[in-house]
Design an enzyme around this catalytic site. Structure first.
Site, PDB file in Angstrom:
ATOM      1  N   ASN A  91       0.808  -1.228   0.000  1.00  0.00           N
ATOM      2  CA  ASN A  91       0.000   0.000   0.000  1.00  0.00           C
ATOM      3  C   ASN A  91       0.838   1.274   0.000  1.00  0.00           C
ATOM      4  O   ASN A  91       0.388   2.298  -0.518  1.00  0.00           O
ATOM      5  CB  ASN A  91      -0.907  -0.023   1.243  1.00  0.00           C
ATOM      6  CG  ASN A  91      -1.465   1.345   1.556  1.00  0.00           C
ATOM      7  OD1 ASN A  91      -2.408   1.809   0.907  1.00  0.00           O
ATOM      8  ND2 ASN A  91      -0.875   2.039   2.520  1.00  0.00           N
ATOM      9  N   SER A 143      -4.177   2.605  -8.738  1.00  0.00           N
ATOM     10  CA  SER A 143      -4.990   3.828  -8.655  1.00  0.00           C
ATOM     11  C   SER A 143      -5.757   3.960  -9.966  1.00  0.00           C
ATOM     12  O   SER A 143      -5.373   3.341 -10.972  1.00  0.00           O
ATOM     13  CB  SER A 143      -4.051   5.033  -8.485  1.00  0.00           C
ATOM     14  OG  SER A 143      -4.742   6.252  -8.684  1.00  0.00           O
ATOM     15  N   TYR A 156       3.370  10.106 -10.953  1.00  0.00           N
ATOM     16  CA  TYR A 156       2.470   9.186 -10.247  1.00  0.00           C
ATOM     17  C   TYR A 156       1.779   8.231 -11.236  1.00  0.00           C
ATOM     18  O   TYR A 156       1.677   7.020 -10.983  1.00  0.00           O
ATOM     19  CB  TYR A 156       1.445  10.022  -9.481  1.00  0.00           C
ATOM     20  CG  TYR A 156       0.517   9.264  -8.573  1.00  0.00           C
ATOM     21  CD1 TYR A 156       1.004   8.517  -7.493  1.00  0.00           C
ATOM     22  CD2 TYR A 156      -0.871   9.312  -8.755  1.00  0.00           C
ATOM     23  CE1 TYR A 156       0.144   7.849  -6.640  1.00  0.00           C
ATOM     24  CE2 TYR A 156      -1.737   8.646  -7.901  1.00  0.00           C
ATOM     25  CZ  TYR A 156      -1.227   7.915  -6.849  1.00  0.00           C
ATOM     26  OH  TYR A 156      -2.084   7.259  -6.002  1.00  0.00           O
ATOM     27  N   ALA A 158       2.900   7.295 -14.107  1.00  0.00           N
ATOM     28  CA  ALA A 158       3.916   6.350 -14.583  1.00  0.00           C
ATOM     29  C   ALA A 158       4.113   5.230 -13.564  1.00  0.00           C
ATOM     30  O   ALA A 158       4.177   4.040 -13.913  1.00  0.00           O
ATOM     31  CB  ALA A 158       5.234   7.086 -14.831  1.00  0.00           C
ATOM     32  N   LYS A 160       1.990   4.211 -11.100  1.00  0.00           N
ATOM     33  CA  LYS A 160       0.816   3.361 -10.876  1.00  0.00           C
ATOM     34  C   LYS A 160       0.483   2.515 -12.121  1.00  0.00           C
ATOM     35  O   LYS A 160      -0.013   1.392 -11.989  1.00  0.00           O
ATOM     36  CB  LYS A 160      -0.381   4.211 -10.450  1.00  0.00           C
ATOM     37  CG  LYS A 160      -0.210   4.861  -9.067  1.00  0.00           C
ATOM     38  CD  LYS A 160       0.009   3.846  -7.944  1.00  0.00           C
ATOM     39  CE  LYS A 160      -0.016   4.487  -6.570  1.00  0.00           C
ATOM     40  NZ  LYS A 160       0.223   3.542  -5.470  1.00  0.00           N
ATOM     41  N   ILE A 189     -10.015   9.241  -2.681  1.00  0.00           N
ATOM     42  CA  ILE A 189     -10.288   8.723  -1.332  1.00  0.00           C
ATOM     43  C   ILE A 189      -9.869   9.775  -0.300  1.00  0.00           C
ATOM     44  O   ILE A 189      -8.772  10.342  -0.369  1.00  0.00           O
ATOM     45  CB  ILE A 189      -9.519   7.396  -1.073  1.00  0.00           C
ATOM     46  CG1 ILE A 189      -9.796   6.362  -2.191  1.00  0.00           C
ATOM     47  CG2 ILE A 189      -9.877   6.839   0.302  1.00  0.00           C
ATOM     48  CD1 ILE A 189     -11.235   5.931  -2.352  1.00  0.00           C
TER      49      ILE A 189
HETATM   50  N1  LIG Z   1      -6.028   8.773  -1.199  1.00  0.00           N
HETATM   51  C1  LIG Z   1      -6.343   8.572  -2.458  1.00  0.00           C
HETATM   52  O1  LIG Z   1      -7.182   9.284  -3.034  1.00  0.00           O
HETATM   53  C2  LIG Z   1      -5.693   7.451  -3.234  1.00  0.00           C
HETATM   54  C3  LIG Z   1      -6.248   7.093  -4.478  1.00  0.00           C
HETATM   55  C4  LIG Z   1      -5.662   6.064  -5.206  1.00  0.00           C
HETATM   56  C5  LIG Z   1      -4.564   5.407  -4.713  1.00  0.00           C
HETATM   57  N2  LIG Z   1      -4.035   5.775  -3.512  1.00  0.00           N
HETATM   58  C6  LIG Z   1      -2.861   5.048  -3.040  1.00  0.00           C
HETATM   59  O2  LIG Z   1      -3.140   4.466  -1.795  1.00  0.00           O
HETATM   60  C7  LIG Z   1      -1.947   4.396  -1.013  1.00  0.00           C
HETATM   61  C8  LIG Z   1      -2.191   5.073   0.313  1.00  0.00           C
HETATM   62  O3  LIG Z   1      -2.622   6.399   0.076  1.00  0.00           O
HETATM   63  P1  LIG Z   1      -3.117   7.317   1.280  1.00  0.00           P
HETATM   64  O4  LIG Z   1      -3.895   8.419   0.677  1.00  0.00           O
HETATM   65  O5  LIG Z   1      -3.715   6.475   2.337  1.00  0.00           O
HETATM   66  O6  LIG Z   1      -1.713   7.915   1.746  1.00  0.00           O
HETATM   67  P2  LIG Z   1      -1.233   8.443   3.187  1.00  0.00           P
HETATM   68  O7  LIG Z   1      -0.210   9.472   2.889  1.00  0.00           O
HETATM   69  O8  LIG Z   1      -2.407   8.798   4.041  1.00  0.00           O
HETATM   70  O9  LIG Z   1      -0.557   7.165   3.828  1.00  0.00           O
HETATM   71  C9  LIG Z   1       0.580   6.600   3.233  1.00  0.00           C
HETATM   72  C10 LIG Z   1       1.387   5.906   4.316  1.00  0.00           C
HETATM   73  O10 LIG Z   1       2.514   5.342   3.653  1.00  0.00           O
HETATM   74  C11 LIG Z   1       3.693   5.688   4.387  1.00  0.00           C
HETATM   75  N3  LIG Z   1       4.814   5.748   3.473  1.00  0.00           N
HETATM   76  C12 LIG Z   1       5.034   6.655   2.492  1.00  0.00           C
HETATM   77  N4  LIG Z   1       6.200   6.411   1.892  1.00  0.00           N
HETATM   78  C13 LIG Z   1       6.740   5.327   2.507  1.00  0.00           C
HETATM   79  C14 LIG Z   1       7.937   4.603   2.346  1.00  0.00           C
HETATM   80  N5  LIG Z   1       8.860   4.967   1.451  1.00  0.00           N
HETATM   81  N6  LIG Z   1       8.149   3.524   3.125  1.00  0.00           N
HETATM   82  C15 LIG Z   1       7.250   3.152   4.054  1.00  0.00           C
HETATM   83  N7  LIG Z   1       6.110   3.824   4.286  1.00  0.00           N
HETATM   84  C16 LIG Z   1       5.856   4.894   3.510  1.00  0.00           C
HETATM   85  C17 LIG Z   1       3.384   7.030   5.015  1.00  0.00           C
HETATM   86  O11 LIG Z   1       4.210   7.296   6.139  1.00  0.00           O
HETATM   87  C18 LIG Z   1       1.907   6.876   5.372  1.00  0.00           C
HETATM   88  O12 LIG Z   1       1.732   6.321   6.653  1.00  0.00           O
HETATM   89  C19 LIG Z   1      -0.853   5.037  -1.862  1.00  0.00           C
HETATM   90  O13 LIG Z   1      -0.146   4.051  -2.569  1.00  0.00           O
HETATM   91  C20 LIG Z   1      -1.644   5.916  -2.816  1.00  0.00           C
HETATM   92  O14 LIG Z   1      -0.941   6.169  -3.988  1.00  0.00           O
HETATM   93  C21 LIG Z   1      -4.578   6.774  -2.762  1.00  0.00           C
END
Ligand SMILES: NC(=O)c1ccc[n+]([C@@H]2O[C@H](COP(=O)([O-])OP(=O)(O)OC[C@H]3O[C@@H](n4cnc5c(N)ncnc54)[C@H](O)[C@@H]3O)[C@@H](O)[C@H]2O)c1
Length: 251
Positions: A91, A143, A156, A158, A160, A189
């Site tokens: 994730n 995503s 991003y 690229a 995903k 989200i």
């Molecule tokens: N929020 C959205 O709208 C959305 C939509 C599509 C996909 N995503 C994907 O879902 C995932 C989570 O998104 P989110 O919005 O919950 O993000 P977020 O920033 O709330 O949480 C991400 C977590 O990942 C940790 N993290 C980041 N880089 C890291 C690393 N190098 N090593 C270990 N931990 C790391 C952060 O400390 C954080 O706790 C991501 O991959 C994001 O791309 C999010």
């Protein structure tokens, strides 16, 4: 429902947002979970909170998914704490909104290294264990940005898009070993990181014009699909990329 009694799960980036909701969902359904994150304070607090709420064991591991040694250590930690791993959820991810002229090499490298290379490295680290026991489930976080382009997210998109193709490739390669590989593709989200981007005007436009369900999604609505993919209900779902976007890409 406690579908995951006896199931051992590792979730990267589990301290906040979608990752934290995913850890909470698995723990609530009886799984033992290793929560990895690079942010120690938040990770330790989340693990404590979730294990107290669910009475399931949740172990924090601090590391950076873009660093191979950290990934190998996180798998080793999970094997020691839980005696095995049944489900890996990749994730952890970062995202920045910026026009191509403003994307620094630093942001390009970070996005590719965390979102794409981190996913690859974690898969690589867990596969020997899954092959040895001839079972395992991998769920990658892609995503809508891995399926369709979105303005100002070149790095991003690229990354995903690459995650979607890692998923398909590993489905072909690992299916014969009874290792199932899928990814989820959330749309908008409502996590703290997204809120911090202060996209309020843009969000209303999005809701009014781009998301047929006329609302943004919640982290728990992604976690529930991840739990489905990890469960036996999804036993013949493999190599799939599941949109969780309120119909955004139906258009
Ligand atoms: N929020 C959205 O709208 C959305 C939509 C599509 C996909 N995503 C994907 O879902 C995932 C989570 O998104 P989110 O919005 O919950 O993000 P977020 O920033 O709330 O949480 C991400 C977590 O990942 C940790 N993290 C980041 N880089 C890291 C690393 N190098 N090593 C270990 N931990 C790391 C952060 O400390 C954080 O706790 C991501 O991959 C994001 O791309 C999010």
């Amino acid at each position: 429902m406690r579908r995951f009694e006896g199931t051992r799960v590792i979730v990267t980036g589990g301290a906040r947002g979608i990752g934290k909701a995913t850890v909470a969902r698995f723990a609530a359904e009886g799984a033992t979970v290793v929560l990895t994150d690079r942010d120690r304070e938040t990770a330790e607090a989340a693990a404590k909170e979730i294990s107290e709420e669910t009475s399931s064991s949740v172990y924090p591991f601090i590391g950076d998914v873009s660093v191979k040694a950290d990934d190998e250590a996180s798998i080793q930690f999970a094997l020691e704490k839980m005696g095995g791993i049944d489900v890996l959820v990749n994730n952890a991810g970062v995202y920045y909104e910026e026009p191509i002229e403003e994307i620094s090499e630093e942001h390009w490298d970070e996005t590719i290294n965390v979102d794409l290379k981190g996913t690859f490295l974690m898969c690589q680290a867990v596969v020997p264990h899954f092959k040895e026991k001839r079972s395992g489930v991998i769920i990658n976080m892609a995503s809508t940005n891995g399926i369709a382009g979105e303005i100002y997210y070149t790095h991003y998109n690229a990354a995903k898009g690459g995650v979607v193709l890692i998923t398909k490739t590993l489905a072909i390669e690992l299916g014969p070993f009874n290792i199932r590989v899928n990814c989820v593709c959330p749309g908008y989200i409502d996590t703290e990181t997204v809120q911090a981007m202060d996209l309020s005007e843009f969000v209303q436009d999005y809701i009014d014009n781009k998301i047929p369900l006329r609302r943004v999604g919640q982290p728990e609505e992604v976690a529930s699909v991840i739990a489905f993919l990890a469960s036996d209900d999804a036993s013949f779902v493999h190599g799939e990329s599941i949109l969780i976007d309120g119909g955004q890409l139906a258009d």
